[in-house]
Design a protein around this motif. Structure first.
Motif, PDB file in Angstrom:
ATOM      1  N   LYS A  23       0.611   0.614  -8.103  1.00 14.25           N
ATOM      2  CA  LYS A  23       0.740   1.715  -7.154  1.00 14.25           C
ATOM      3  C   LYS A  23      -0.023   1.408  -5.886  1.00 14.25           C
ATOM      4  N   SER A  24      -1.173   0.818  -6.033  1.00 14.01           N
ATOM      5  CA  SER A  24      -1.987   0.343  -4.916  1.00 14.01           C
ATOM      6  C   SER A  24      -2.084   1.330  -3.770  1.00 14.01           C
ATOM      7  N   VAL A  25      -2.720   2.427  -4.050  1.00 15.61           N
ATOM      8  CA  VAL A  25      -2.840   3.457  -3.014  1.00 15.61           C
ATOM      9  C   VAL A  25      -3.627   2.957  -1.818  1.00 15.61           C
ATOM     10  N   VAL A  26      -4.700   2.278  -2.108  1.00 13.87           N
ATOM     11  CA  VAL A  26      -5.570   1.842  -1.008  1.00 13.87           C
ATOM     12  C   VAL A  26      -4.854   0.854  -0.113  1.00 13.87           C
ATOM     13  N   GLU A  27      -4.198  -0.096  -0.758  1.00  8.24           N
ATOM     14  CA  GLU A  27      -3.545  -1.139   0.028  1.00  8.24           C
ATOM     15  C   GLU A  27      -2.541  -0.563   0.993  1.00  8.24           C
ATOM     16  N   SER A  28      -1.841   0.483   0.537  1.00  8.95           N
ATOM     17  CA  SER A  28      -0.790   1.000   1.409  1.00  8.95           C
ATOM     18  C   SER A  28      -1.376   1.586   2.682  1.00  8.95           C
ATOM     19  N   GLN A  29      -2.631   2.012   2.614  1.00  9.67           N
ATOM     20  CA  GLN A  29      -3.242   2.496   3.842  1.00  9.67           C
ATOM     21  C   GLN A  29      -3.648   1.345   4.730  1.00  9.67           C
ATOM     22  N   VAL A  30      -4.136   0.288   4.069  1.00 14.97           N
ATOM     23  CA  VAL A  30      -4.734  -0.789   4.844  1.00 14.97           C
ATOM     24  C   VAL A  30      -3.680  -1.675   5.499  1.00 14.97           C
ATOM     25  N   MET A  31      -2.671  -2.004   4.726  1.00 14.88           N
ATOM     26  CA  MET A  31      -1.684  -2.940   5.266  1.00 14.88           C
ATOM     27  C   MET A  31      -0.828  -2.300   6.332  1.00 14.88           C
ATOM     28  N   GLN A  32      -0.259  -3.147   7.111  1.00 15.38           N
ATOM     29  CA  GLN A  32       0.751  -2.684   8.054  1.00 15.38           C
ATOM     30  C   GLN A  32       1.921  -2.154   7.260  1.00 15.38           C
ATOM     31  N   LYS A  33       2.496  -1.095   7.724  1.00 14.23           N
ATOM     32  CA  LYS A  33       3.573  -0.474   6.986  1.00 14.23           C
ATOM     33  C   LYS A  33       4.669  -1.490   6.647  1.00 14.23           C
ATOM     34  N   GLN A  34       5.033  -2.276   7.646  1.00 17.22           N
ATOM     35  CA  GLN A  34       6.121  -3.222   7.448  1.00 17.22           C
ATOM     36  C   GLN A  34       5.850  -4.184   6.295  1.00 17.22           C
ATOM     37  N   ASP A  35       4.672  -4.821   6.378  1.00 17.25           N
ATOM     38  CA  ASP A  35       4.339  -5.814   5.353  1.00 17.25           C
ATOM     39  C   ASP A  35       4.313  -5.177   3.983  1.00 17.25           C
ATOM     40  N   PHE A  36       3.732  -4.010   3.927  1.00 19.62           N
ATOM     41  CA  PHE A  36       3.582  -3.358   2.635  1.00 19.62           C
ATOM     42  C   PHE A  36       4.935  -3.044   2.044  1.00 19.62           C
ATOM     43  N   VAL A  37       5.802  -2.497   2.866  1.00 22.11           N
ATOM     44  CA  VAL A  37       7.117  -2.138   2.365  1.00 22.11           C
ATOM     45  C   VAL A  37       7.854  -3.376   1.873  1.00 22.11           C
ATOM     46  N   GLU A  38       7.736  -4.434   2.643  1.00 24.96           N
ATOM     47  CA  GLU A  38       8.409  -5.671   2.263  1.00 24.96           C
ATOM     48  C   GLU A  38       7.864  -6.204   0.956  1.00 24.96           C
ATOM     49  N   GLN A  39       6.534  -6.197   0.853  1.00 27.03           N
ATOM     50  CA  GLN A  39       5.895  -6.674  -0.379  1.00 27.03           C
ATOM     51  C   GLN A  39       6.376  -5.863  -1.569  1.00 27.03           C
TER      52      GLN A  39
END
Lengths: 500, 403
Positions: A210-226
């Protein structure tokens, strides 16, 4: 009997001939060996057919127990739903309703049935899981942002991403060859939870974090792609699992448009509340204070039945401290051996994965430093060239520049090397994740065992009470009406519990 | 001419037969630990092979320690102002590192280069100091070393000079002339600027080179650990997969060794030469300082002479008794001033020659160092590629047998 088992596994059909099914040894001596024993044994076997699985268990000898007149653990299929002749009709997928309650039940039944079907289907096999005759391919693409209904606490509503999941298949259970649905991550979580309830004992591939923290930290684009990539991998692994790909949950997930019709996971608090509400009733004996058979399938911990939780807790304590052995125990030597081996494997995987990580880091450092050296040398070369008063300096500058460019190039190569290395060594990490699933399966097994033990001890105590009451009532002439009533209740309870 | 040796402990060979051509070759070898505890130090064998008449015999071996080398350098620096004295490796401050094999070898190599550079410098090679260093027995050496430490090092004339320097500085401050007097030579300015900048660039390059050495070591270690882990993992697995894993592990370990070797090679043949270059530039900076000193001295003396002349003329006019003394003083001052000018000019002349020599030598040294760098990296890369390439068929055999 089951035919010879080769390694490998072909796509299991539900169209196995009835005779194969009926010829299955249904030696229903209710020795009380739980089907969970069987199922975990099955799961280790299905694991062998998992294309990604390490072939530790792949050797034919492991499957021998199924060939020869099976020793009790493997052949006993004591089934709460089915005394002797249960396998008349495997429920086809068409029969199962998709309403939440039934799904649970149906799935509960299926989960008992399908391992057996798997077993017989695994008679006919080829190693490759992607045989040309049928396939099931999944693609995840096109993430889109959507607005959800505002929950009024968070102003502005909540936004989330949905992903387009495209399935291509020629399996007949899916009524079509290509279809797509839009799902969000929460749906994936629901799917994975339902699967882990339904397929206890199986090694279910772990879902993405789920990685709640990461989703805040990463750029939206990268996170969505990942996340998209991770989802694709996850779904592909699910369909590669010979049992799970046939599951209703998965099919519903892949096919049904609109809202996902699977029950969502409720949080601990509400479960506790429900359980607390039921507890008084249970204690005061208004309802039959026995656990229904379908509930037994699920572990006590995650459920609403607090009484059951307490009972099982008591049993586990008795197991730990009591002098007497519980009637059903983990006796399966081969299972224990395999468990040891898997434990060992996990340790080594962990180790290797750690070393792989530090290797990757070392390579990255190397590349970086090489690049820095190159840059420093380029600066030096430029400087020498500019300030050159003598020709010797120019020559030197040229030398330095050559070395510098080579260094920078080497640095780039290192970076590429590392990217490749990471990709490949990632498989180690994936296996570690799988190990986690294995742990879950093992713990499912032990909690099921605990349930069985609890039930058995309850059963014996009930029997005792019944005897006492009968003895008592026979003494008193005419019998107390209430006592008789109690005896009958007790007998009912005993029956149900035995059923469990 | 005799050329300095690099990265070899052997002595340089003269191309012609020993007896006809004058030659002087030195090598520093055989480091040995002497003494115990805090007093412990490393001694080196210094072997001199020569046919020069000033030296005793065709071959002489003496035992020297690091402080003896320092003595030699300090003596030469004082005496031969204007010449870029070859640099020495640093004193090591970290105790436990002092006796590590790597450090000792690095130091030995640097000392060997140091002595050979002196022996091949056309002026320095004729110095008494070098002769003492190469020939004197150990007691004489020790005495010489002790003699020259502390204030007793300074000769009376030097002490006077120091006093005068202080005096002039004070008067400068009093008179408001705080800025030190400097040459106004544009070409020299350019050179100074070049030297200072060069040091920065070189230091940075050397820093990264040293880090690169460390990275090689780290990668080697990592590969070794990885190989072990993979082998253990293979032990868990069945036949073919297990074999594949153990092959992979073995190859990793092989590569780890290659990396360690290359790391050492990189250290000795690339990083050390760069470090040597940095030291050499620092030595030049010291010479620049000396030149500035000499310039200031001759300038101030010239000023003093001028003032003295004015005084003298005044006295001449008044025909006082002090005139005779004053005349003596004036004459002396004039001599000193001329001496100072001569010294300064010699430094300038020497430096010009030295710069050319320095640049030539550096080009050669650096060229060699970069060549070694590239060679080493190429060798390593090839080794790695070969190792993995040779593994592929074995892996393919394993995976195909699974099917």
């Amino acid at each position: 009997m089951m035919g010879s088992e080769n390694r490998g596994f072909e796509e299991a059909h539900l169209y196995a001939s009835r005779e194969e099914m009926e010829s299955l040894v249904l030696d229903d001596s209710l020795t009380g060996k739980s089907y969970s024993d069987y199922r975990s044994a099955m799961s280790t076997l299905s694991e062998t057919h998992h294309p990604l699985s390490p072939p530790i268990i792949a050797t034919p000898t492991d499957t021998d127990p199924l060939l020869s007149p099976p020793p009790p653990p493997y052949s006993n299929v004591s089934n709460p739903n089915s005394p002797s002749n249960s396998y008349i009709e495997p429920p086809s997928y068409g029969d199962v309703n998709f309403s939440p309650l039934d799904a649970d039940n149906g799935v509960g039944v299926n989960s008992i049935e399908s391992p057996i079907e798997d077993l017989e289907k695994s008679m006919v096999l080829s190693r490759s899981s992607s045989s040309s005759s049928e396939y099931l391919k999944i693609m995840v693409s096109n993430p889109q942002k959507e607005l959800g209904a505002s929950n009024s606490i968070v102003p502005g509503g909540n936004t989330y991403f949905t992903y387009l999941i495209t399935t291509r298949t020629n399996l007949p259970e899916f009524g079509g060859s290509e279809f797509s649905v839009r799902r969000r991550f929460k749906d994936v979580v629901t799917l994975s939870d339902r699967l882990s309830e339904a397929y206890r004992g199986f090694f279910i591939p772990p879902r993405p974090d789920k990685s709640v923290v990461e989703s805040q930290v990463m750029q939206k684009q990268d996170f969505v792609e990942q996340r998209r990539v991770a989802l694709e991998k996850y779904l592909q692994r699910l369909v590669a699992h010979p049992v799970i790909k046939k599951s209703d949950e998965l099919r519903v997930f892949l096919q049904v448009q609109g809202k996902l019709p699977l029950p969502t996971t409720t949080d601990v608090a509400s479960r506790m509340l429900d359980g607390a509400a039921k507890l008084p009733k249970q204690l005061f004996g208004d309802s039959v204070s026995a656990i229904g058979p379908q509930d037994v399938v699920q572990p006590a911990k995650g459920g609403r039945d607090l009484l059951r939780i307490f009972k099982e807790l008591k049993q586990s304590m008795a197991n730990d401290w009591g002098a007497s052995k519980p009637p059903v125990e983990e006796e399966d030597k081969e299972f224990l051996e395999k468990k040891e081996k898997l434990h060992d494997l996990e340790q080594q995987l962990n180790n290797a994965s750690q070393q792989a990580e530090s290797l990757v880091k070392a390579q990255q450092d190397m590349g970086e430093t090489m690049g820095e050296l190159g840059l420093a040398l380029i600066k030096l070369a430029k400087f020498e060239n500019q300030e050159a008063l003598l020709n010797t300096q120019r020559i030197r500058a040229a030398d330095i520049k050559n070395a510098a460019t080579a260094a920078v190039k080497a640095s780039r190569f290192y970076r590429e090397l590392n990217a490749q290395t990471v990709k490949h060594l990632d498989t180690l990490h994936e296996y570690l994740g799988l190990m986690l699933a294995i742990h879950t399966a093992f713990s499912d097994r032990s909690s099921a065992l605990l349930t069985v033990q609890t039930l058995l001890s309850e059963l014996s105590s009930l029997h005792l009470r019944g005897e006492k009451l009968e003895a008592a009532s026979s003494k008193i002439f005419g019998g107390d009406k209430s006592r008789v009533h109690k005896i009958e209740e007790l007998k009912e309870t005993i029956r149900v519990t035995e059923g469990c | 001419m005799i050329t300095p040796q690099r990265s070899s402990s052997g002595s340089s060979q003269s191309p012609r037969s020993p007896s006809s051509q004058p030659f002087l070759s030195v090598s520093v070898t055989d480091p040995a630990k002497m003494g115990n505890g805090v007093q412990a130090y490393i001694s080196y064998k210094v072997i001199t092979k020569t046919n020069l008449p000033e030296y005793q015999g065709p071959e002489k071996i003496v035992i020297r320690r690091y402080s003896d080398f320092v003595w030699l350098r300090d003596r030469l620096f004082e005496k031969y102002k204007g010449i870029f004295i070859p640099p020495l490796p640093e004193k090591s401050t970290v105790e436990k590192f002092r006796f590590s094999a790597e450090f000792i070898e690095m130091r030995r190599q640097a000392l060997d280069i140091f002595v050979n550079r002196i022996a091949s410098h056309h002026e320095l090679q004729q110095s008494d100091e070098l002769r003492t260093f190469l020939q004197a027995d150990e007691q004489t050496m020790e005495r010489a070393r002790f003699q020259d430490t502390g204030i007793f090092k300074k000769k009376p004339a030097d002490l006077m000079q120091i006093f005068k320097d202080v005096q002039s500085k004070v008067s400068d401050v009093v008179l408001g002339k705080e800025k030190p007097v400097e040459e106004s030579n544009p070409e020299y300015e350019k050179l100074k600027h070049y030297i200072f900048e060069l040091e920065n660039h070189l230091a940075e390059a050397q820093k990264h080179a040293y880090r690169l050495v460390k990275r090689h070591r780290e990668l080697g270690q990592s590969l070794s650990d990885f190989g072990t882990a993979v082998k253990l993992l293979g032990a868990c697995e069945g036949n073919t997969l297990g074999k594949a894993f153990s092959e992979l592990g073995a190859k990793s370990e092989v590569l780890s060794i290659k990396l360690q070797k290359e790391s050492y090679h990189l250290l000795m043949n690339f990083e050390e030469p760069l470090k040597d270059y940095v030291r050499a530039v620092q030595s030049i900076k010291a010479t620049i300082a000396e030149r500035a000193n000499a310039f200031r001295q001759q300038f101030e003396l010239a000023e003093t002479v001028k003032l003295k002349e004015i005084d003298l003329n005044k006295l001449r006019l008044t025909r006082s008794e002090k005139m005779v003394d004053a005349e003596h003083e004036y004459e002396e001052l004039k001599e000193d001033s001329e001496e100072a000018i001569r010294r300064f000019e010699m430094i300038v002349r020497l430096m010009n020659e030295e710069i050319v020599r320095f640049q030539e030598q550096k080009t050669l040294d650096m060229g060699l160092a970069f060549h070694e760098f590239a060679k080493g990296q190429a060798r390593l890369a090839n080794g790695i590629a070969d190792a993995w390439r040779s593994l592929l068929p074995k892996l393919e055999a394993c995976s195909s047998s699974q099917h």
